[in-house]
Design a protein around this motif. Structure first.
Motif, PDB file in Angstrom:
ATOM      1  N   LYS A 143       0.858  -1.184   0.000  1.00  0.00           N
ATOM      2  CA  LYS A 143       0.000   0.000   0.000  1.00  0.00           C
ATOM      3  C   LYS A 143       0.893   1.232   0.000  1.00  0.00           C
ATOM      4  N   PHE A 144       0.348   2.329  -0.520  1.00  0.00           N
ATOM      5  CA  PHE A 144       1.149   3.523  -0.763  1.00  0.00           C
ATOM      6  C   PHE A 144       1.704   4.125   0.523  1.00  0.00           C
ATOM      7  N   THR A 145       1.039   3.900   1.645  1.00  0.00           N
ATOM      8  CA  THR A 145       1.541   4.446   2.903  1.00  0.00           C
ATOM      9  C   THR A 145       2.894   3.862   3.298  1.00  0.00           C
ATOM     10  N   GLU A 146       3.299   2.744   2.683  1.00  0.00           N
ATOM     11  CA  GLU A 146       4.608   2.151   2.963  1.00  0.00           C
ATOM     12  C   GLU A 146       5.730   2.873   2.221  1.00  0.00           C
ATOM     13  N   PHE A 147       5.391   3.606   1.168  1.00  0.00           N
ATOM     14  CA  PHE A 147       6.418   4.176   0.296  1.00  0.00           C
ATOM     15  C   PHE A 147       7.372   5.137   1.011  1.00  0.00           C
ATOM     16  N   PRO A 148       6.903   6.083   1.838  1.00  0.00           N
ATOM     17  CA  PRO A 148       7.844   7.040   2.439  1.00  0.00           C
ATOM     18  C   PRO A 148       8.997   6.387   3.192  1.00  0.00           C
ATOM     19  N   GLN A 149       8.705   5.361   3.976  1.00  0.00           N
ATOM     20  CA  GLN A 149       9.772   4.711   4.736  1.00  0.00           C
ATOM     21  C   GLN A 149      10.700   3.929   3.826  1.00  0.00           C
ATOM     22  N   VAL A 150      10.138   3.241   2.845  1.00  0.00           N
ATOM     23  CA  VAL A 150      10.957   2.436   1.937  1.00  0.00           C
ATOM     24  C   VAL A 150      11.924   3.315   1.151  1.00  0.00           C
ATOM     25  N   ILE A 151      11.435   4.421   0.631  1.00  0.00           N
ATOM     26  CA  ILE A 151      12.301   5.265  -0.192  1.00  0.00           C
ATOM     27  C   ILE A 151      13.352   5.968   0.662  1.00  0.00           C
ATOM     28  N   ALA A 152      13.028   6.248   1.925  1.00  0.00           N
ATOM     29  CA  ALA A 152      14.030   6.826   2.832  1.00  0.00           C
ATOM     30  C   ALA A 152      15.127   5.816   3.128  1.00  0.00           C
ATOM     31  N   ASP A 153      14.757   4.547   3.260  1.00  0.00           N
ATOM     32  CA  ASP A 153      15.733   3.501   3.566  1.00  0.00           C
ATOM     33  C   ASP A 153      16.727   3.280   2.431  1.00  0.00           C
ATOM     34  N   HIS A 154      16.367   3.636   1.197  1.00  0.00           N
ATOM     35  CA  HIS A 154      17.229   3.379   0.042  1.00  0.00           C
ATOM     36  C   HIS A 154      17.841   4.652  -0.534  1.00  0.00           C
ATOM     37  N   LYS A 155      17.814   5.725   0.241  1.00  0.00           N
ATOM     38  CA  LYS A 155      18.275   7.016  -0.261  1.00  0.00           C
ATOM     39  C   LYS A 155      19.738   6.983  -0.689  1.00  0.00           C
ATOM     40  N   ASP A 156      20.599   6.377   0.090  1.00  0.00           N
ATOM     41  CA  ASP A 156      22.032   6.413  -0.202  1.00  0.00           C
ATOM     42  C   ASP A 156      22.364   5.784  -1.548  1.00  0.00           C
ATOM     43  N   GLU A 157      21.666   4.695  -1.908  1.00  0.00           N
ATOM     44  CA  GLU A 157      21.997   4.003  -3.155  1.00  0.00           C
ATOM     45  C   GLU A 157      21.457   4.717  -4.395  1.00  0.00           C
ATOM     46  N   LEU A 158      20.618   5.727  -4.195  1.00  0.00           N
ATOM     47  CA  LEU A 158      20.038   6.455  -5.328  1.00  0.00           C
ATOM     48  C   LEU A 158      20.559   7.884  -5.446  1.00  0.00           C
ATOM     49  N   ASN A 159      21.398   8.307  -4.517  1.00  0.00           N
ATOM     50  CA  ASN A 159      21.789   9.714  -4.451  1.00  0.00           C
ATOM     51  C   ASN A 159      22.560  10.219  -5.661  1.00  0.00           C
ATOM     52  N   ASP A 160      23.274   9.344  -6.374  1.00  0.00           N
ATOM     53  CA  ASP A 160      24.081   9.802  -7.510  1.00  0.00           C
ATOM     54  C   ASP A 160      23.346   9.624  -8.830  1.00  0.00           C
ATOM     55  N   LYS A 161      22.028   9.412  -8.770  1.00  0.00           N
ATOM     56  CA  LYS A 161      21.248   9.148  -9.975  1.00  0.00           C
ATOM     57  C   LYS A 161      20.079  10.128 -10.087  1.00  0.00           C
ATOM     58  N   THR A 162      19.554  10.256 -11.300  1.00  0.00           N
ATOM     59  CA  THR A 162      18.305  10.984 -11.497  1.00  0.00           C
ATOM     60  C   THR A 162      17.157   9.990 -11.366  1.00  0.00           C
ATOM     61  N   VAL A 163      16.290  10.233 -10.409  1.00  0.00           N
ATOM     62  CA  VAL A 163      15.199   9.309 -10.107  1.00  0.00           C
ATOM     63  C   VAL A 163      13.909   9.842 -10.727  1.00  0.00           C
ATOM     64  N   ALA A 206       4.901  11.282  -4.141  1.00  0.00           N
ATOM     65  CA  ALA A 206       6.163  10.591  -3.868  1.00  0.00           C
ATOM     66  C   ALA A 206       7.362  11.488  -4.133  1.00  0.00           C
ATOM     67  N   ALA A 207       7.333  12.194  -5.258  1.00  0.00           N
ATOM     68  CA  ALA A 207       8.471  13.041  -5.619  1.00  0.00           C
ATOM     69  C   ALA A 207       8.638  14.198  -4.637  1.00  0.00           C
ATOM     70  N   ILE A 208       7.534  14.762  -4.176  1.00  0.00           N
ATOM     71  CA  ILE A 208       7.622  15.845  -3.194  1.00  0.00           C
ATOM     72  C   ILE A 208       8.225  15.321  -1.894  1.00  0.00           C
ATOM     73  N   HIS A 209       7.782  14.151  -1.451  1.00  0.00           N
ATOM     74  CA  HIS A 209       8.341  13.564  -0.234  1.00  0.00           C
ATOM     75  C   HIS A 209       9.844  13.321  -0.395  1.00  0.00           C
ATOM     76  N   MET A 210      10.260  12.823  -1.554  1.00  0.00           N
ATOM     77  CA  MET A 210      11.674  12.558  -1.771  1.00  0.00           C
ATOM     78  C   MET A 210      12.494  13.847  -1.729  1.00  0.00           C
ATOM     79  N   GLN A 211      11.949  14.919  -2.290  1.00  0.00           N
ATOM     80  CA  GLN A 211      12.627  16.204  -2.170  1.00  0.00           C
ATOM     81  C   GLN A 211      12.738  16.625  -0.711  1.00  0.00           C
ATOM     82  N   ILE A 236      13.029  14.887   1.908  1.00  0.00           N
ATOM     83  CA  ILE A 236      13.999  14.140   2.721  1.00  0.00           C
ATOM     84  C   ILE A 236      15.398  14.178   2.122  1.00  0.00           C
ATOM     85  N   GLY A 237      15.604  15.029   1.107  1.00  0.00           N
ATOM     86  CA  GLY A 237      16.961  15.294   0.660  1.00  0.00           C
ATOM     87  C   GLY A 237      17.384  14.772  -0.687  1.00  0.00           C
TER      88      GLY A 237
END
Length: 302
Positions: free
Chosen positions: A170-190, A203-208, A210-211
């Motif tokens: 469910k979509f409510t799981e997305f914020p935590q999951v994407i925060a947990d994988h931030k380091d492996e995506l930091n050098d890429k355009t997502v 989702a994109a606003i939340h990702m912005q 959190i950095g």
């Protein structure tokens, strides 16, 4: 190079299927609910409209004149003058009834500080995304990574090639999951994406927030991508929440079904299983009856 295939044409007997949403302050939803319902019923429209203090989300189907009348009526409200609509066509009405629902959010994320009305995350249009995927990087030379924000069962019907799928339920799981994988995506355009754009916008606003410093949403989602560029870099079909179940890149209904009992997606191959009884069961909820399609065919031929 993959060619974009012709989309189905509208005919005199076609039903027009529209999907649209807009994040906007909408504080009179309770008063508007019966007004929306009455208008839609008078124009023989079916589907679902969600009204929320954060905006509107709708999936409707009807004849062309009735859909056009609805959009003219909706856009007469200054809040929805510029609402964008995605269209597809079918030869039958894909909805059984007309519902207008009141909800706290038009797509539930449970992050009230995310307010798309106050500023969208950057977006990428379908033609630009296709070009990025063709060349393997964005216009600044950074590798592009696709992140699917949909639920796992939707992803299983089809998604972009080499996409990241976190198997969320469910979509409510997305914020935590994407925060947990931030380091492996930091050098890429997502690039986040979903069916019609609403989930990937949040989702994109939340990702912005959190950095993430290079994140986009696919403008209009998969359906707009199909409409504008076809199925390039996409594998399979797109799950939709109506009785068509799934659309191919030409925006045509496929043979995929959804189990009435457990709501699982049932592929054409799975429909050959003895466990598949329309309206009752499928291989996902009656696995003890399931048999490979090849076995079923062999038994029938014996």
């Amino acid at each position: 190079m993959q060619q974009m295939q012709q989309q189905p044409h509208e005919t005199a007997t076609s039903f027009v299927n529209i999907a649209a949403y807009k994040f906007i302050t909408f504080n009179d939803t309770a008063e508007k609910r019966p007004v929306f319902l009455e208008f839609c019923q008078q124009h023989n429209l079916r589907g679902t409209i969600i009204l929320s203090p954060e905006g509107i989300n709708l999936f409707l189907a009807g004849k062309r004149s009735d859909i056009d009348a609805f959009l003219t009526w909706l856009r007469a409200d200054a809040r929805f003058t510029d609402i964008q609509v995605k269209e597809s066509f079918s030869e039958h009405q894909p909805f059984n009834r007309m519902l207008v629902k009141l909800k706290a959010e038009i797509i539930t994320m449970k992050h009230p500080l995310i307010k798309p009305e106050e500023g969208r995350a950057p977006f990428v249009e379908a033609k630009t995304l296709k070009r990025w995927l063709d060349q393997g990087h964005d216009d600044n030379g950074k590798p592009v990574v696709m992140v699917d924000t949909r639920n796992a069962f939707e992803v299983d019907v089809g998604t972009f090639e080499n996409t990241i799928d976190y198997r969320i339920e469910k979509f409510t799981e997305f914020p935590q999951v994407i925060a947990d994988h931030k380091d492996e995506l930091n050098d890429k355009t997502v690039v986040t994406f979903c069916t019609g754009g609403i989930r990937c916008e949040k989702a994109a606003i939340h990702m912005q927030n959190i950095g993430y410093d290079s994140v986009y949403q696919l403008e209009g989602g998969i359906l707009k991508y199909f409409e504008e560029v076809g199925g390039a870099h996409y594998q399979g079909d797109c799950f939709v929440f109506d009785y068509r179940t799934a659309l191919n890149p030409q925006l045509q209904e496929t043979q995929t079904e959804q189990c009435f009992a457990c709501r699982a997606v049932v592929t054409p191959r799975e429909q050959l299983s003895p466990a598949y009884v329309p309206g009752k069961s499928c291989p996902h909820c009656a696995p003890e009856l399931a048999a490979p399609a090849s076995e079923s065919n062999a038994s029938a031929a014996a």
